[in-house]
Each structure stands twice: as structure tokens, then as C-alpha cells.
Design an enzyme around this catalytic site. Structure first.
Site, PDB file in Angstrom:
ATOM      1  N   ASP A 158       2.055   5.136   7.887  1.00 51.18           N
ATOM      2  CA  ASP A 158       1.674   4.607   6.575  1.00 51.18           C
ATOM      3  C   ASP A 158       0.982   5.667   5.730  1.00 51.18           C
ATOM      4  OD1 ASP A 158       2.671   2.126   7.092  1.00 51.18           O
ATOM      5  OD2 ASP A 158       0.765   1.245   7.705  1.00 51.18           O
TER       6      ASP A 158
ATOM      7  N   HIS B 273      -1.871  -9.878  -1.722  1.00 53.94           N
ATOM      8  CA  HIS B 273      -3.283  -9.796  -2.095  1.00 53.94           C
ATOM      9  C   HIS B 273      -3.768 -11.066  -2.787  1.00 53.94           C
ATOM     10  CE1 HIS B 273      -1.955  -5.601  -1.679  1.00 53.94           C
ATOM     11  NE2 HIS B 273      -3.116  -5.476  -1.095  1.00 53.94           N
TER      12      HIS B 273
ATOM     13  N   LYS C 136      -4.646   1.527  -8.670  1.00 53.42           N
ATOM     14  CA  LYS C 136      -5.724   2.453  -8.337  1.00 53.42           C
ATOM     15  C   LYS C 136      -6.507   2.869  -9.577  1.00 53.42           C
ATOM     16  CE  LYS C 136      -4.805   3.298  -3.891  1.00 53.42           C
ATOM     17  NZ  LYS C 136      -5.738   3.069  -2.799  1.00 53.42           N
TER      18      LYS C 136
END
EC number: 2.1.1.14
Length: 758
Positions: free
Chosen positions: A601, A696, A113
Site C-alpha cells: 500500500d 469513510h 489531503k
């Protein structure tokens, strides 16, 4: 003295996500690099001309990226990890994307992030052999392109301390800050080349100044900027995402020509900068919110700026709080939003106009912008008084919450025994995180249903067929705990928001999350209320197709909050509890329908953490409470799962444990399971599923890689508490690679299970 307007950065994706489409066709081999670069050039040029037309005085150049601006800095500085085999030549697009996405031979660089946002950057890798060199001319070419268009350019660079700080050491016993003396000469070379192109100002971003820095990092700022300030360019030291007044003395003494501060998220710091003597520096005030989409209160902001201008002896500039990367491109593209709600909003293009309005108001007087201020005042009044905003039923439920509403019936040990009796799972149970590949067939069916080209019955039949097929594939692979695959869902936040009161949605409100991945955050404008069940019928149907447990899949209250554009007229903690109550009701309905495992989640849990530790407790208290309100209304036999991703949990593990989820799954494969050490030191009490492969990247890892990660995890964690799963949901992958990877994962789990039970 005339007040200038400038921008810190503009969205890269294009108004219609042109960059996403160009990247993905390039990666599939359906266009060549020249076509990709032509699309990128068109977006950049359009961005510059839009800002010029809006009246922005200094326009950023260097903010555009094909994938990520930190990866671009790694490329510019030639800091390519040795494992990618760079020979010292210019860095090709294939090498650039290999670092971001991985190859058949090498995993991608880690991604995490960007501060407390939902943007992700590619983490630089450093060791004691890392060398830096000027390895790309992209920035300089873009400056020349901008000049050819008559653009008054301000070059944009990530600062040297932030670049090092955001990286990671890949060899033990080495400190990345020790690389600063090697790094600074290359920065000087870059600045000198920028100056040779006729650029006066360089925006040099050091957002780590919003953090609580250790003393060696603080001390290094003086060394760095005394080295860089050689007079070749004027340096605008740029901070954002919070206050920097705890570094006031440091900033006052740095040899830079200007400072940018965020007075949108941290308005209280303005007084400190006006009280101290910064008169020798230009002061840029980030007064337009670069992270949210609400229209600014222009009258109030003009008043604040006027007072600041009367007190500040130096030159004052107007800017957004941070790059507009975090906002959608243009509100004018929204044709279906309710007019009342649309009138409350400002996207990136509109924020440019807000800045130029404030600049004109300061330079020419309030009367020059009176009509615009009146319209702004009217929009604010409309929003305050709108009947859409307030729901007394919701307020009463929040007010009536008690401590009991955020507690399970019994401790985890009791629950674990009852849950094992119910489900009889093997050692090292295997599962996935929730979503499966969204095929063209699925997307076409959803689109046709939205356009009324499919009847409700036809749509139901199509989605049920997909669910049956996904259950069949999971059983064939041999997974122990199944999911329904989420074919009916477009986005994990938008799907729920569409069914909750208090949310609005855009057609083109896309923002970049990473690379070509874009998200379209819903607009949370009013009190949140769930009028009816949202997921129960889908999950019931999936469970009817198998004898194995199927997890109900929900998005948690903190993530619903963090991944929306959230109302700014009440505390975020209040909005989180409203969301928690809506999700609590859905959890109860799932349990009543016979669903025994429910996953809530929270991938954005850490994302909401304030940047300064002194502010952490307040956030963690309400974030944990919101999750527990959502999850605690169930029987002990019902197993609550949660999933978190892209997170450094080391410093908030007590709060993670306080969530009291029976099972937590986390992303760990890119960081080679480093995170598990923290869970072990903390003695994390509940069950945990560390991701054993990175979803990813299109790369399917060898079974041996997965097995080694799983074996490593079993050394860290009691195998009776260990789950086996991928890092994240599989929505963006295709079926062949998904099935291959999951089969390898299940086989590895079976092999290790046999070894542990031998």
C-alpha cells in the site's frame, strides 16, 4: 523593539483524545449536543490557558474545530451545497456533520489531503448559484470566551483565495475564482465583527502562496486584500509548508500589516525577505518546526533570529512554521519512551516553550536563557553521537543497490498472462483493500496481550479465530480475492514499525487525520532494519483456510516514511531506500511461503510531492525507486498490488505507471469516478480497481449507485483490466454495514460481468 511570540494553531483533539470520544459517542446517540459542545469548550479553554502559561503573547482563536477548519469556513460563509437542503437558517450540528459524513440520502462532501500532510479537509462545492452570507457566530463566541479568560486573542481565518482554490466546481464551464466578488463582502463583514470585539490582529491563512499559482489567482490577491484592508483589523497574511519567495513582489505590495513565512521547511527564503524592503510590515518567522517532533537547535535558531533582528527594520515575531495541529499535544504524557530518545523530542507543549525561550533570548539577551540553550546543545550532541542511530549493515545494502534491483523480470503483458494462468480470475474480479472491522473483541485481545494478560498461545488462538471468521464471511459474500482482515494490526504503519529496528513508539502521540480519526505516527529515529519476518505466519494461516487467493498485506516504503515522524539528520530518500529493503525482504518471504498476491500500500505517495513543480522530479525519482526496490524481487507469476487514496493523480500518472504494480486500487467514489478520465487519457497500462463506494462514511450506498459507478468505470477502462473494490480499508466500519455493502458490490460485479459477456 520587543519581539512577540505567537502561535498559528494548537491540536484540537485533547491530550487524551477527548474530542474523538465525544464525537463518536454523539454520533452513536449516546450523548447530546450540549455534552459534545461542553467537551469542545473544555479542550479549547485548556489549549488557551496552556499557551498563556507558556508565555505566548498572541494566542490563536478560531483554530479549533469539531471536524475540520475548512468545513468550518464553509459553515461560517453559509456556502452549504444545495443537495443538503439548507433553508438559510442557522446551520445545525446535524447538517454540519452530514456534510462531512453523508446521510442516507446524500453522500458526504469530498475529502482530500491538506497540501502535503496527512491531514484531510472537506472540499467546498461551488457552482454559479453559490451565495455567501455570515451564517455562524461560533468564531465570535469563541473570541468572547477567550477574552473572558484574559487571553490576548489573535483571530484565525482561512483566507478567501485559499478557500476558493481548495474547493471544486460541481457544474461544468464554471470557474470558482469568479465567486470572489461575492465572497469578499462577507469576509469584510467578518473582519468588522472581529474588530468590534476588540481583537487587533487577524491571522489570515493563505497557504496556496506556497504553490505555483496561475496568473489569474496571483492577480486576485491584490483585488482581495485591497478590499479587505479597511483598517478594521490588522491582517497577518500567513503562509506555510514551503517557500513563498517566488511571490516576493506580490507579497511586498499587498496592503497587509504583517507576513508570516515558514523558515523551518524553507530557511533559504529568509534572505530574500531581509534583502527586500518589508520594513513597513511585521515579519513573523516560523522557525519552530510545526510538522515534526524533533527538539529545535535553539542556539542555532537564536543566532539566526538575532542576525535577522539586526537587519530587519520592522517588527519581528517568532512562531511555529505552521499550526501545531500536525504534532502530538504533550511529551510529558510519555512515560515509557526510552529517556535518551525522549530527550531528543518536542511535542506541541514543548514547542511553545521553545518559542518563548527564543523570544526571551532576543528580548533579554542570550545569558537570560543560557541554561536552556546548554540543555538543547547537549540533547543535540547526544542524538548525533548515539549508537542507536547508525547500522553499518543497512548502509552497505543501500550502497550496493543496482538498477536491476528495481526492475521486474518481464513487462506487464507477460506477467499478466502468467498471473491469469495461475489464478484463473473472472472478468471484473472482486476484492477488498485489506482491513476489516476492528471489533471490540479484537481490540480487547490485542490490549490484553500487550499487558501480558493473554499468553502468546492464547493470543495466537484468538487472532486465528478472527482470521477464520473473516475468510468465511468473504467466501460467503462471494469475493474472488480475499484478505486476512488484519485483526493483529493496530495501525498500518505502527504495526510494521514495531517490528523494525530504528523505530520508537509513543503512548499518547496522537494527531488528527480527519474528523474523529486520529493516528499515532511512530518515530523513525535511526537506520531501518528488519530482523525477522513480520506478516508471513498470519498470511500463511489465512491462505490455508481457503482455496481462493489471499493477498499478503504490506505498507509501502513511501507511506512508512510519510506517516512517521522522520529523522531529519539524513536525506529522506536514503531513509526511503532503507525502508524499501526491509519490505523487499518481507515480500520475498511471503512469496517463498506460497503467497501469490502481495499488496504494497502507498496511500501517501502523492502526499510527499513537493508543493512546487520544479521540485517534483527529484521526489518522484526516489519515491518510485523505493517502491520498485520493495516490489521487484519477485517472479512474474507473483501479482503485486498497490493501493492509493485521497489523491489527485492527474499530474503524476507517468510516475504512477513507473511503479509498475500489476494492480492499483484507488479511491474514486466521492469524486464520482472523475479520476478515471485522467487514467484513460494517459492510457494507464496495468490493471486498476477504482473504488465503487466510500468507506469513510457510515452510509451504505444503494446497489444502483454502485452499479452506475462500476458501469461508468467499465466505459473508461478495458474490462479485462478492471477490478471491483471499495475505496479503502474497512477497519473503521462495523460488520453489518460492511457485509451489506460488500454483498451489493459483489452482486453488481456479477450483473455487469454477465452483461459484458453476453
Amino acid at each position: 523593539m520587543r519581539t512577540l511570540t505567537h502561535n498559528l494553531g494548537f491540536p484540537r483533539i485533547g491530550a487524551q483524545r477527548e474530542l474523538k470520544k465525544a464525537l463518536e459517542t454523539y454520533w452513536k446517540g449516546q450523548n447530546d449536543v450540549d455534552q459534545l459542545l461542553a467537551t469542545a469548550r473544555a479542550i479549547r479553554t485548556g489549549n488557551w490557558l496552556l499557551q498563556q502559561k507558556a508565555g505566548i503573547d498572541l494566542i490563536p482563536v478560531g483554530d479549533f474545530s469539531l471536524y475540520d477548519h475548512i468545513l468550518d469556513m464553509t459553515t461560517l460563509l453559509g456556502a452549504i451545497p444545495h443537495r443538503f437542503g439548507n433553508t438559510g437558517d442557522k446551520i445545525s450540528p446535524d447538517l454540519y456533520f452530514a456534510m462531512a459524513r453523508g446521510t442516507a440520502d446524500q453522500p458526504a462532501m469530498e475529502m482530500t489531503k491538506w497540501f502535503n500532510t496527512n491531514y484531510h479537509y472537506i472540499v467546498p462545492e461551488f457552482d454559479d448559484t453559490t451565495q455567501f452570507r455570515l451564517a455562524s457566530d461560533r468564531l465570535f463566541q469563541e473570541i468572547e470566551d477567550a477574552k473572558a479568560l484574559g487571553i490576548t486573542a489573535k483571530a484565525v481565518l482561512i483566507g478567501p483565495l485559499t478557500y476558493l482554490y481548495l474547493g471544486k466546481e460541481v457544474t461544468p464551464g464554471f470557474q470558482r475564482l469568479d465567486l470572489l466578488p461575492r465572497l469578499l463582502p462577507v469576509y469584510r463583514e467578518i473582519l468588522q465583527k472581529i474588530a468590534s470585539l476588540g481583537v487587533e490582529w487577524v491571522q489570515i491563512d493563505e497557504p496556496i502562496l506556497s504553490l505555483d499559482l496561475e496568473q489569474p489567482w496571483r492577480d486576485s490577491f491584490a483585488e482581495a486584500y485591497h478590499t479587505l484592508h479597511d483598517g478594521s483589523c490588522r491582517l497577518l497574511l500567513t503562509t506555510y509548508f514551503g517557500t513563498v519567495d517566488h511571490h516576493l513582489t506580490l507579497l511586498k505590495n499587498l496592503p497587509v500589516d504583517g507576513l508570516h513565512i515558514d523558515v523551518s521547511s524553507a530557511p533559504e527564503q529568509l534572505e530574500s525577505f531581509l534583502t527586500e524592503d518589508f520594513s513597513g510590515k511585521t515579519l513573523s518567522l516560523g522557525c519552530i518546526d510545526g510538522r515534526n517532533i524533533w527538539r529545535a537547535d535553539l542556539s542555532q535558531k537564536l543566532e539566526t533570529l538575532s542576525q535577522a533582528a539586526s537587519r530587519f527594520a520592522g517588527e519581528l515575531w517568532i512562531a511555529p512554521s505552521c499550526s501545531l495541529l500536525h504534532c502530538p499535544v504533550d511529551l510529558a504524557l510519555e512515560t515509557k519512551l526510552e529517556p535518551e530518545i525522549k530527550n531528543w523530542l518536542a511535542f506541541s507543549a514543548q514547542k511553545l516553550e521553545e518559542m518563548t525561550t527564543l523570544g526571551r533570548g532576543l528580548n533579554q539577551g542570550r545569558e537570560s536563557v543560557e541554561a536552556i540553550l546548554t540543555a538543547s546543545d547537549e540533547a543535540r550532541r547526544s542524538r548525533t553521537e548515539s549508537s542507536r542511530i547508525h547500522n553499518p549493515i543497512v548502509h552497505q545494502r543501500v550502497d550496493n543497490l543496482t538498477e536491476r534491483d528495481s526492475q521486474r523480470n518481464h513487462p506487464f503483458a507477460t506477467r499478466k498472462h502468467l498471473q491469469q494462468q495461475r489464478f484463473n480470475l473472472p472478468l471484473l474480479p472482486t476484492t477488498t483493500i485489506g482491513s476489516f472491522p476492528q471489533t471490540a473483541t479484537i481490540r480487547q485481545a490485542r490490549a490484553a496481550f500487550r499487558k501480558n494478560e493473554l499468553s502468546h498461545l492464547e493470543y495466537l488462538s484468538a487472532m486465528r479465530a478472527e482470521i477464520r471468521e473473516m475468510i468465511r464471511k468473504q467466501e460467503e459474500i462471494g469475493l474472488d480475492v480475499l484478505v486476512h482482515g488484519e485483526p493483529e494490526r493496530n495501525d498500518m504503519v505502527e504495526y510494521f514499525g514495531e517490528q523494525l529496528w530504528g523505530y520508537a513508539f509513543t503512548e499518547n502521540g496522537w494527531v488528527q487525520s480527519y474528523g474523529s480519526r486520529c493516528v499515532k505516527p511512530p518515530i523513525l529515529y535511526g537506520d531501518v532494519y528488519r530482523p525477522e519476518a513480520m506478516t508471513v505466519e498470519w498470511i500463511k494461516y489465512a491462505q490455508s483456510q481457503t482455496g481462493k487467493p489471499v493477498k499478503g498485506m504490506l505498507t509501502g516504503p513511501v507511506t512508512m516514511l510519510m506517516w512517521s515522524f522522520v529523522r531529519d539528520d539524513q536525506p529522506r530518500s536514503t531513509t526511503a531506500l532503507q525502508l524499501a529493503l526491509a519490505i523487499r525482504d518481507e515480500v520475498a518471504d511471503l512469496e517463498n511461503a506460497g503467497i501469490g498476491m502481495i499488496q504494497i500500500d502507498e496511500p501517501a505517495f502523492r502526499e510527499g510531492l513537493p508543493l512546487r513543480k520544479q521540485d517534483w522530479k527529484s521526489y518522484l525519482d526516489w519515491a518510485v525507486k523505493a517502491f520498485r526496490v520493495a516490489s521487484s524481487g519477485v517472479k512474474d507469476e507473483t501479482q503485486i498490488h498497490t493501493h492509493m487514496c485521497y489523491s489527485e493523480f492527474h499530474d503524476i500518472l507517468p510516475a504512477i505507471a513507473e511503479l509498475d504494480a500489476d494492480v492499483i486500487t484507488i479511491e474514486t467514489s466521492r469524486s464520482r469516478m472523475e479520476l478515471l478520465d485522467a487514467f484513460v487519457k494517459f492510457s494507464y497500462p496495468n490493471e486498476i480497481g477504482p473504488g465503487v463506494y466510500d468507506i469513510h462514511s457510515p452510509r451504505v450506498p444503494d446497489a444502483s449507485e454502485m452499479f452506475e459507478l462500476l458501469k461508468k468505470a467499465s466505459r473508461y477502462i478495458d474490462p479485462t483490466l478492471l477490478w471491483v473494490n471499495p475505496d479503502c480499508g474497512l477497519k473503521t466500519r462495523n460488520w453489518p454495514e460492511t457485509q451489506t455493502a460488500l454483498q451489493k458490490m459483489v452482486d453488481c460485479a456479477k450483473t455487469l460481468r454477465s452483461a459484458l459477456q453476453a
